[in-house]
Design a protein around this motif. Structure first.
Motif, short mmCIF file in Angstrom:
data_model
loop_
_atom_site.label_atom_id
_atom_site.label_comp_id
_atom_site.label_asym_id
_atom_site.label_seq_id
_atom_site.Cartn_x
_atom_site.Cartn_y
_atom_site.Cartn_z
N ARG A 63 0.83 -1.20 0.00
CA ARG A 63 0.00 0.00 0.00
C ARG A 63 0.87 1.25 0.00
O ARG A 63 0.56 2.24 -0.68
CB ARG A 63 -0.91 -0.02 1.23
N SER A 64 1.97 1.22 0.75
CA SER A 64 2.88 2.37 0.78
C SER A 64 3.52 2.59 -0.58
O SER A 64 3.69 3.74 -1.02
CB SER A 64 3.96 2.15 1.84
N PHE A 65 3.86 1.50 -1.25
CA PHE A 65 4.43 1.61 -2.60
C PHE A 65 3.41 2.24 -3.55
O PHE A 65 3.75 3.13 -4.35
CB PHE A 65 4.84 0.22 -3.10
N THR A 66 2.17 1.81 -3.46
CA THR A 66 1.11 2.38 -4.30
C THR A 66 0.91 3.86 -4.00
O THR A 66 0.72 4.67 -4.93
CB THR A 66 -0.21 1.61 -4.07
N ASN A 67 0.96 4.23 -2.73
CA ASN A 67 0.81 5.65 -2.37
C ASN A 67 1.94 6.49 -2.97
O ASN A 67 1.70 7.61 -3.44
CB ASN A 67 0.79 5.79 -0.85
N PRO A 215 -1.35 4.61 8.97
CA PRO A 215 -0.48 3.69 8.22
C PRO A 215 -0.91 3.50 6.77
O PRO A 215 -0.07 3.30 5.89
CB PRO A 215 -0.59 2.38 9.01
N GLU A 216 -2.22 3.57 6.49
CA GLU A 216 -2.68 3.31 5.13
C GLU A 216 -2.35 4.43 4.16
O GLU A 216 -2.43 4.25 2.94
CB GLU A 216 -4.20 3.06 5.11
N ASN A 217 -1.94 5.59 4.67
CA ASN A 217 -1.58 6.71 3.80
C ASN A 217 -0.07 6.95 3.75
O ASN A 217 0.36 7.95 3.15
CB ASN A 217 -2.28 8.00 4.26
N ARG A 218 0.70 6.08 4.35
CA ARG A 218 2.15 6.25 4.34
C ARG A 218 2.72 6.05 2.94
O ARG A 218 2.25 5.22 2.18
CB ARG A 218 2.81 5.24 5.29
N THR A 219 3.74 6.82 2.63
CA THR A 219 4.50 6.59 1.41
C THR A 219 5.66 5.64 1.72
O THR A 219 5.92 5.32 2.88
CB THR A 219 5.04 7.90 0.83
N LEU A 220 6.34 5.21 0.67
CA LEU A 220 7.39 4.19 0.86
C LEU A 220 8.53 4.65 1.76
O LEU A 220 8.95 3.90 2.65
CB LEU A 220 7.91 3.75 -0.52
N PRO A 221 9.11 5.85 1.58
CA PRO A 221 10.17 6.27 2.50
C PRO A 221 9.72 6.31 3.96
O PRO A 221 10.50 5.96 4.85
CB PRO A 221 10.53 7.67 1.99
N LEU A 222 8.48 6.72 4.19
CA LEU A 222 7.97 6.76 5.56
C LEU A 222 7.78 5.36 6.11
O LEU A 222 8.04 5.10 7.30
CB LEU A 222 6.66 7.54 5.60
N ALA A 223 7.34 4.42 5.27
CA ALA A 223 7.13 3.05 5.71
C ALA A 223 8.46 2.38 6.07
O ALA A 223 8.51 1.53 6.97
CB ALA A 223 6.43 2.24 4.62
#
Length: 271
Positions: A63-67, A215-223
């Motif tokens: 999901r983070s990758f998709t964001n 968590p569902e709106n996190r981007t990849l660097p934040l994850a």
């Protein structure tokens, strides 16, 4: 001869500075934590991609990758479009106002992003844009627009004014001149600016860290920060995540390298 040796020496030192940490990260992603501490530069005992499998299976990482894809795919075109409009307007203007407006637009490059954190947070809170991807997209566009205007505006100013004058004599509208002349001729500069913006937006951490809570709106660097604990960090897992997050940037540069080089060198021989 001496200048050539000096230049090669600097390039060799620069290559070592890049290669050494890159080697540690790549080899470390295939090691255990203990093996990494025992020999950070040694070749891994096994090439089993355990860390990569764990990263792929990590909760919400997909999901983070998709964001990140959504935010980057929206931020880059919007920034390029607005910057190309501003660059075209500056290129068509004459005299003092052309330089004055161009200088005002690129003045934002001198303002650090940290200086805007509190005002942006308060503004987004009042507009209901906190913890939303739309808020991240707007923040990315606003923060990188000055440098995009600097790149595109600087290039469009080198285009011959006779092209615009000939277009005006033919009765072509301003929008048609922009779409049919300015944009196609600026394609190398657009590609260079696009790659530059892609790298910035894809790796952006400050604004997601400031605006995103769920968590569902996190981007990849934040994850990827979730792989780093308060007292202990799983470095092999973190290294694997960093490599996987860097792959889209590497692939984009490989396929667009010639456009990037053309954009950097475009206008170098124009006066």
């Amino acid at each position: 001869m001496l200048s050539s040796l000096t230049r090669r020496g600097f390039l060799a030192v620069y290559a070592i500075i890049i290669i050494v940490p890159l080697t540690v990260v790549i080899f470390g992603s295939f090691k255990s934590t203990q093996e990494l501490f025992d020999g950070p530069f040694s070749f891994p005992q096994s090439l089993a991609p355990d860390a990569y499998a764990e990263v792929i299976g990590a909760q919400n990482l997909g999901r983070s990758f998709t964001n990140s894809v959504i935010v980057t795919a929206c931020s880059v075109p919007i920034t390029l479009f607005l910057a190309s409009l501003a660059g075209y307007a500056v290129a068509r203007m004459k005299g003092f106002w052309s330089w004055a407006i161009f200088g005002f637009l690129v003045l934002g490059m001198a303002i650090p992003a940290q200086a805007n954190m509190v005002p942006l947070y308060v503004l987004f809170q009042r507009l209901g844009l906190l913890d939303t991807l739309i808020g991240l997209i707007l923040a990315n566009v606003v923060s990188t627009l000055p440098i995009a205007v600097f790149i595109l505006g600087g290039f469009m100013r080198t285009l011959p004014r006779e092209l615009y004058e000939a277009s005006a004599i033919d009765g072509t509208s301003t929008w048609r001149t922009y779409a049919s002349i300015a944009v196609p001729l600026s394609a190398p500069s657009l590609a260079a600016a696009g790659i530059f913006l892609f790298v910035i937006h894809w790796n952006e951490l400050l604004y997601p860290l400031l605006f995103i809570q769920s968590p569902e709106n996190r981007t990849l660097p934040l994850a990827l920060l979730s792989f780093q604990g308060e007292f202990q960090t799983d470095y092999p897992l973190l290294f694997a995540g960093v490599i996987m997050a860097s792959l889209p940037v590497v692939v984009a540069y490989i396929f667009l390298q010639r456009y990037f080089v053309a954009g950097i060198t475009a206008g170098a021989n124009k006066g």
